[in-house]
Design a protein around this motif. Structure first.
Motif, PDB file in Angstrom:
ATOM      1  N   ASP A 700      31.403  -2.283  11.543  1.00  0.00           N
ATOM      2  CA  ASP A 700      30.338  -3.041  10.839  1.00  0.00           C
ATOM      3  C   ASP A 700      29.098  -2.112  10.239  1.00  0.00           C
ATOM      4  OD1 ASP A 700      28.908  -2.241  13.089  1.00  0.00           O
ATOM      5  OD2 ASP A 700      28.651  -4.206  13.576  1.00  0.00           O
ATOM      6  N   THR A 702      26.585  -0.672  11.363  1.00  0.00           N
ATOM      7  CA  THR A 702      25.414  -0.844  12.207  1.00  0.00           C
ATOM      8  C   THR A 702      25.435   0.138  13.134  1.00  0.00           C
ATOM      9  OG1 THR A 702      25.565  -3.403  11.990  1.00  0.00           O
ATOM     10  CG2 THR A 702      24.005  -2.474  13.498  1.00  0.00           C
ATOM     11  N   ARG A 704      23.991   1.525  16.355  1.00  0.00           N
ATOM     12  CA  ARG A 704      23.468   1.268  17.624  1.00  0.00           C
ATOM     13  C   ARG A 704      22.996   2.555  18.359  1.00  0.00           C
ATOM     14  NH1 ARG A 704      27.609  -1.932  15.764  1.00  0.00           N
ATOM     15  NH2 ARG A 704      27.285  -4.496  16.236  1.00  0.00           N
TER      16      ARG A 704
END
Length: 761
Positions: A700, A702, A704
């Motif tokens: 995705d 993103t 983290r």
């Protein structure tokens, strides 16, 4: 004398590191367990309480689900069991004054360790919308608040009812009954995050989603393979069973990415040789498999067994289905791919095969190391394939042994805590209680988080547990919880989930397993089911921590009366008054629980029926045990990246943090450590003792990030790393789950290491 709780959070910036231990338990375990118990309870109370743990007339340990032997020791508990009891039976108290001193924002800055150390919650607490502090609230008002919010929902499926594995059979049965009378199957539970993969695989292949062995089978096995499991920390009493098996002639093989002290050598504290002597070497062969390589290993063993003709052909012909398809897949297994997936040498696999071929009976035990991968269900199916080849199901000393975690997680599922209930179970509920249960499948944990995130769920009610800390993708989970209109937690102690709330929040304090439970009809007891399908009674022994506590069955019963009023046909008030009445209904709804009240009163309880084990009958779609032939899978990791597994330290149980040490792995005074092979650390430009950020990589895009972890050179397979949860749950993407079971894939998270910014340490 009991100690007061910590005032300040301990500093964890510079954990001390020494060499990992090569033996578990012994006198140090006794000392650590008793020290923890004394600090929480005081010496006298600790002694009297611990004498009741796991005794036939006492209470079931609130820790793991490992079964008790028929003949009990005076001290039938382990170090971590003593810590679990101490945390619950503590003399420390969290009163309304505590919440007046500490705002929610203040508590949210504290560690999970600090929160848990404060003690038992004594009264129902309410956080009003916009308020900064929890305030005490009467029970009646608390139930009104929940009822009002549930009545305001647009549909019953906008509510989520979560269950922790500590919940008793009686409370779990009532909780699912309440949810279904309300109109939803949104009953996620902690099993969704751990052994859901086991249940999914075993139901398809054997017809029963539980293990097929009893404790005596482990003692009688010729060969025991322990795969993806660390019993020395997670199920310490299992080591006694392995020791007994070893003394009976069993060979033990460990298949795991990390060497673990408990499986190397066990110093049994129940005898002098274990207390002060060298103890017993348990593992005869250690195969250090790469993370996610277990399916390939068991597929290779299957190929070798077929090629050698070392099969139980009568069993295969009479009791199984699908052998031809599996045989073709096994014989097509490519050795280069097997060795790449497992990280093993061919000679290692050949040594294991020689042991398998020479064994008359085989048990395979496993835990999260197999269940928390994308291909977890296929891996466990492959374990079943391997056992079916030798007829190692349904005979003494053989079978599948998924080792469950929390003390009644298996019983909760048996009682109906499941988002995808069987039609027969719902039919039985309808026949017994006179209402039509919902048939639409509900949310599991991952889907519940998505529903909260997307606004499709608005009320979250947890029967125990620490949902926020236990769940994957911490930032996403916390944001989802904050979108709820109301979050409710039935709890004994503070945890992270109490400070990450919806617009409004309630904490409902409950009795612990250790405490006396007296209702209108007199003193009550509850029951639990262990990891091997044994059901037994648990009798609380201590006075409640506060006169304001309610039992879990009482909480559910009173909530139901507040929600349904006079409209319900269910005798909720009677269930609160007398738990025998709950068990009477269970006996007519749940298979295997006939004459429940009489059988559970037998010393030691009773064993639930299990067709594959008891009679080689398999309640599958084919009526036989099913071979399967899934494609071979294993995690692929880009160059310069590592595969991370999240795991427990020795000083924790699930999300409950007992202390800041992991002495078997040589870690002291901190939890933010990452265990890395020295070559991998060097490739990232990091030395032992440096600090790094762990940065997750997922499709995705993103970022983290888990910041400021101390690098520890450790004997992991190259390309693999390990770090503790819940600190690294932030790295586990919500959508990175096992096929079929939807369990978070917390044992195969792709990360890169970056030097840490000193300001973030």
């Amino acid at each position: 004398m009991a100690k007061k709780p910590p005032v300040a959070d301990p500093v964890q910036d510079a954990p001390r590191v020494s060499a990992p231990k090569q033996a578990a338990a012994g006198l140090p375990a006794v000392g650590h367990g008793l020290k923890a118990a004394g600090a929480q309870m005081g010496a006298g109370r600790a002694t009297l309480t611990l004498l009741k743990v796991n005794q036939k007339s006492g209470f079931d340990c609130p820790g793991c689900a490992w079964p008790e032997p028929e003949h009990r020791h005076t001290f039938e508990f382990c170090e971590n069991g003593a810590k679990a009891v101490a945390e619950e039976a503590t003399l420390r108290r969290v009163t309304p004054d505590f919440f007046a001193r500490h705002s929610v924002a203040d508590l949210a800055r504290r560690s999970g360790y600090w929160l848990g150390q404060q003690g038992r919650i004594t009264q129902p607490m309410y956080l009003a919308e916009g308020a900064e502090h929890y305030e005490a609230v009467p029970w009646e008002r608390a139930f009104e608040l929940v009822a009002d919010e549930l009545h305001a929902l647009g549909a019953p499926d906008e509510a989520v009812f979560y269950t922790s594995g500590r919940t008793s059979n009686e409370a779990a049965f009532l909780f699912q009954l309440f949810a279904r009378e309300f109109g939803t199957n949104n009953l996620p539970d902690c099993s969704n995050m751990c052994h859901e993969s086991s249940g999914s695989a075993l139901i398809e292949t054997l017809g029963v989603g539980k293990g097929s062995v009893l404790l005596d089978d482990l003692h009688r096995a010729d060969l025991i393979i322990v795969a993806g499991q660390n019993p020395g920390t997670n199920h310490p009493r299992m080591l006694s069973a392995l020791e007994k098996a070893k003394r009976g002639g069993a060979t033990i093989v460990t298949v795991n990415p990390l060497p673990e002290a408990g499986l190397e050598r066990f110093r049994n504290p129940q005898n002098a040789a274990g207390l002060v002597g060298a103890g017993t070497v348990l593992t005869d062969l250690f195969l250090q498999v790469r993370l996610g390589g277990d399916q390939a290993l068991f597929r290779a063993l299957g190929r070798l067994l077929i090629e050698a003709g070392a099969l139980d052909r009568d069993f295969i012909a009479e009791h199984t289905h699908g052998f031809a398809g599996y045989e073709a897949a096994a014989l097509a297994a490519d050795w280069d791919e097997v060795l790449r997936a497992t990280g093993l040498e061919r000679a290692d696999i050949d040594r294991l095969f020689a042991l398998v071929r020479g064994a008359k009976s085989v048990v395979v035990c496993w835990a999260m190391g197999l269940t928390q991968h994308k291909h977890a269900v296929s891996t466990i199916r492959e374990v079943v394939n391997f056992l079916l080849l030798g007829g190692n199901v349904g005979r003494p000393g053989a079978g599948v042994c998924p080792v469950r975690g929390h003390s009644n997680v298996q019983g909760d599922r048996t009682m109906g805590i499941f988002e995808r209930p069987a039609p027969a179970f719902l039919d039985a509920l309808r026949g017994e209680f006179g209402f039509e249960p919902p048939r639409k499948h509900g949310y599991d944990v991952v889907r519940a988080i998505r529903a909260l995130r997307d606004g499709d769920a608005k009320v979250f009610f947890a029967m125990g547990g620490n949902f926020v800390a236990a769940s994957p993708d911490t930032a996403v989970t916390e944001a989802a919880m904050r979108r709820a209109r109301l979050t409710v937690h039935v709890s004994t102690k503070l945890n992270r989930s109490h400070v990450v709330t919806g617009a409004r929040a309630l904490i409902l304090p409950t009795l612990g397993r250790t405490e006396k439970d007296r209702q209108a009809s007199g003193k009550q007891f509850v029951s639990v089911e262990d990891s091997m399908g044994m059901v037994h009674a648990s009798h609380g022994a201590l006075a409640p921590a506060s006169p304001h506590l309610l039992s879990e069955p009482a909480i559910v019963s009173r909530l139901a009366r507040a929600v349904f009023g006079d409209r319900s046909k269910v005798p909720w008030a009677d269930f609160e008054a007398d738990y025998d009445l709950i068990r009477d209904r269970v006996s007519r709804v749940v298979p295997g629980f006939d004459d429940f009240n009489a059988k559970v009163r037998r010393p030691g309880g009773f064993t639930l029926p299990h067709g594959p084990r008891d009679s080689r009958t398999f309640p599958t779609a084919t009526g036989k045990a099913n071979f399967t032939a899934a494609p071979l899978e294993y995690p692929l990791v880009p160059e310069g990246r590592l595969l991370l597994q999240t795991l427990r330290s020795h000083d924790q149980y699930n999300t409950t943090i007992y202390g800041l040490d992991d002495r078997y792995r040589g870690i002291k005074g901190g939890r933010r450590v990452v265990l890395v092979h020295p070559d991998d650390a060097a490739a990232a430009g990091l030395r032992d003792g440096d600090h790094a950020d762990l940065v997750g990589e997922w499709t995705d895009g993103t970022e983290r990030r888990a910041a400021g972890f101390r690098v520890v050179h450790y004997p992991t397979p190259k390309g693999c790393a390990a770090a503790y949860f819940p600190e690294t749950n932030v790295l586990v993407p919500l959508d990175h789950t096992a096929d079929t079971s939807n369990t978070p894939a917390s044992k195969s998270v792709v990360i890169r290491l970056e030097p840490a910014d000193p300001a973030h340490r």
